[in-house]
Write a protein that holds these residues in place. Structure first.
Motif, PDB file in Angstrom:
ATOM      1  N   GLY A  16       0.804  -1.209   0.000  1.00  0.00           N
ATOM      2  CA  GLY A  16       0.000   0.000   0.000  1.00  0.00           C
ATOM      3  C   GLY A  16       0.839   1.261   0.000  1.00  0.00           C
ATOM      4  O   GLY A  16       2.066   1.220  -0.168  1.00  0.00           O
ATOM      5  N   SER A  17       0.170   2.394   0.199  1.00  0.00           N
ATOM      6  CA  SER A  17       0.822   3.701   0.126  1.00  0.00           C
ATOM      7  C   SER A  17       0.400   4.582   1.294  1.00  0.00           C
ATOM      8  O   SER A  17      -0.712   4.439   1.827  1.00  0.00           O
ATOM      9  N   LEU A  18       1.280   5.471   1.647  1.00  0.00           N
ATOM     10  CA  LEU A  18       1.002   6.539   2.600  1.00  0.00           C
ATOM     11  C   LEU A  18       1.772   7.769   2.155  1.00  0.00           C
ATOM     12  O   LEU A  18       2.813   7.656   1.500  1.00  0.00           O
ATOM     13  N   ARG A  19       1.257   8.940   2.518  1.00  0.00           N
ATOM     14  CA  ARG A  19       1.987  10.178   2.248  1.00  0.00           C
ATOM     15  C   ARG A  19       2.168  10.933   3.539  1.00  0.00           C
ATOM     16  O   ARG A  19       1.188  11.268   4.213  1.00  0.00           O
ATOM     17  N   LEU A  20       3.407  11.218   3.864  1.00  0.00           N
ATOM     18  CA  LEU A  20       3.734  12.008   5.040  1.00  0.00           C
ATOM     19  C   LEU A  20       3.921  13.468   4.636  1.00  0.00           C
ATOM     20  O   LEU A  20       4.398  13.758   3.546  1.00  0.00           O
ATOM     21  N   SER A  21       3.540  14.348   5.541  1.00  0.00           N
ATOM     22  CA  SER A  21       3.738  15.772   5.347  1.00  0.00           C
ATOM     23  C   SER A  21       4.510  16.338   6.527  1.00  0.00           C
ATOM     24  O   SER A  21       4.382  15.848   7.649  1.00  0.00           O
ATOM     25  N   CYS A  22       5.265  17.369   6.267  1.00  0.00           N
ATOM     26  CA  CYS A  22       5.994  18.064   7.331  1.00  0.00           C
ATOM     27  C   CYS A  22       5.919  19.553   7.035  1.00  0.00           C
ATOM     28  O   CYS A  22       6.478  20.013   6.043  1.00  0.00           O
ATOM     29  N   ALA A  23       5.223  20.261   7.880  1.00  0.00           N
ATOM     30  CA  ALA A  23       5.064  21.698   7.715  1.00  0.00           C
ATOM     31  C   ALA A  23       6.037  22.432   8.629  1.00  0.00           C
ATOM     32  O   ALA A  23       6.096  22.166   9.836  1.00  0.00           O
TER      33      ALA A  23
END
Length: 121
Positions: A16-23
């Motif tokens: 599967g897939s995941l998307r991480l974000s970092c602000a």
């Protein structure tokens, strides 16, 4: 002082897939990196991107599966993780440094709090 806030972690199945974000807070652009630490193991480099997005680097273990990108207007960096494997399970940390070498070496000046990624088989 820069604050880094990660999001997007969670549970995924193998493949599967995941998307991480970092602000990042503020307007200053930094070279950004992603690192991860699995239980009982040392923290390891995953990917990094320069301030202009002109340079990216990846750990061999994630090449071809993970993609790092950034949106400078939002001062946010992303880690798109595809074809996830159980061995990708770890706490993922975002790092920032004015120097690109810092973003790849683990000596970054600023770190996020981490987000858990768990991949089930």
């Amino acid at each position: 002082q820069v604050q880094l806030v990660e999001s997007g972690g969670g549970l995924a199945q193998a493949g599967g897939s995941l998307r991480l974000s970092c602000a990042a807070s503020g307007r200053t652009l930094y070279a950004m990196g992603w690192f991860r630490q699995a239980g009982g193991k040392e923290r390891e480099f995953v990917a990094a991107i320069s301030r202009s997005s002109g340079t990216t680097d990846y750990a061999d273990s994630v090449k071809g599966r993970f993609t790092i990108s950034r949106d400078n207007a939002l001062n946010t960096v992303y880690l798109q993780m595809n074809t996830l494997k159980p061995e990708d399970t770890a706490v993922y940390y975002c790092a920032a440094d004015l120097n690109y070498r810092g973003a790849t070496s683990g000596s970054s000046r600023y770190w996020g709090q981490g987000t858990q990624v768990t991949v089930s088989s």
